[in-house]
Design an enzyme around this catalytic site. Structure first.
Site, PDB file in Angstrom:
ATOM      1  N   HIS A  98     -32.778  17.723  -4.776  1.00  0.00           N
ATOM      2  CA  HIS A  98     -32.975  18.074  -3.367  1.00  0.00           C
ATOM      3  C   HIS A  98     -32.326  19.417  -3.028  1.00  0.00           C
ATOM      4  O   HIS A  98     -32.922  20.271  -2.371  1.00  0.00           O
ATOM      5  CB  HIS A  98     -32.400  16.953  -2.496  1.00  0.00           C
ATOM      6  CG  HIS A  98     -32.634  17.126  -1.039  1.00  0.00           C
ATOM      7  ND1 HIS A  98     -31.704  17.704  -0.206  1.00  0.00           N
ATOM      8  CD2 HIS A  98     -33.669  16.802  -0.255  1.00  0.00           C
ATOM      9  CE1 HIS A  98     -32.164  17.730   1.034  1.00  0.00           C
ATOM     10  NE2 HIS A  98     -33.355  17.175   1.029  1.00  0.00           N
ATOM     11  N   ARG A 137     -15.405  28.634   2.346  1.00  0.00           N
ATOM     12  CA  ARG A 137     -16.231  29.720   2.868  1.00  0.00           C
ATOM     13  C   ARG A 137     -16.327  29.697   4.386  1.00  0.00           C
ATOM     14  O   ARG A 137     -16.739  30.671   5.001  1.00  0.00           O
ATOM     15  CB  ARG A 137     -17.594  29.690   2.210  1.00  0.00           C
ATOM     16  CG  ARG A 137     -17.526  30.248   0.795  1.00  0.00           C
ATOM     17  CD  ARG A 137     -18.636  29.772  -0.111  1.00  0.00           C
ATOM     18  NE  ARG A 137     -18.497  30.336  -1.446  1.00  0.00           N
ATOM     19  CZ  ARG A 137     -17.671  29.881  -2.384  1.00  0.00           C
ATOM     20  NH1 ARG A 137     -16.874  28.856  -2.124  1.00  0.00           N
ATOM     21  NH2 ARG A 137     -17.611  30.440  -3.573  1.00  0.00           N
TER      22      ARG A 137
END
Length: 168
Positions: A98, A137
């Site tokens: 996915h 991040r």
């Protein structure tokens, strides 16, 4: 792990006349919220007026390209066109394919979107192998002050709209 950012801007940009659209996915909301805040804070520091930052949501990252397109079209139709749009999403690899399919198709669609809506589109899609990478991040990892990539996206939006936008 080295996490690098946009770095110093190549000149001073005045975002005071810009209208910026941020459209974000709702998956991985804690990370998304930090990235959106980082983008907004950076744009505000570059002179973008708070009332000229329009935020919209879509269910997930796969919906970002179409949502961004319609978002820009709707703003233009209202007579309030955007100068730049920042689609923000977070994809974290799981145990199936996915991740690869969504990452690749969404990346390609966001890249192609710029020519369709004729304004800069900033690539605000994190594609991370782990949740820890995504947290880093977004600048919200525990005990380590890593860089918030949303700040880079906000700075890139102001730079691109100022240099290459419709009113440049």
């Amino acid at each position: 792990m080295a996490v690098k950012g946009l770095g110093q801007l190549d000149q001073n940009y005045d975002g005071s006349k810009l209208r910026v659209g941020i459209i974000h996915a709702r998956w991985n909301r804690v990370i998304i919220d930090a990235l959106v805040k980082g983008a907004i804070d950076r744009m505000l520091s570059l002179g973008v007026k708070e009332e000229n930052i329009i935020v919209e949501t879509v269910p997930g990252s796969f919906e970002l390209p179409y949502g961004s397109k319609r978002f820009a079209e709707k703003q233009a139709k209202k007579g309030e066109p955007l100068d730049v749009v920042i689609p923000i999403g977070v994809l974290i690899k799981g145990s199936t394919m996915h991740f690869e399919y969504i990452s690749d198709s969404t990346t390609q669609a966001i890249m192609n979107l710029q020519d369709k809506i004729n304004i800069p589109v900033i690539f605000g899609l994190l594609t991370c192998l782990t949740e820890e990478q995504a947290l880093a991040r977004a600048g919200i990892d525990e005990g380590k002050t890593m860089h918030n990539h949303g700040e880079d996206w906000g700075a890139a939006a102001v730079e691109m709209a100022t240099k290459f936008g419709a009113n440049a």
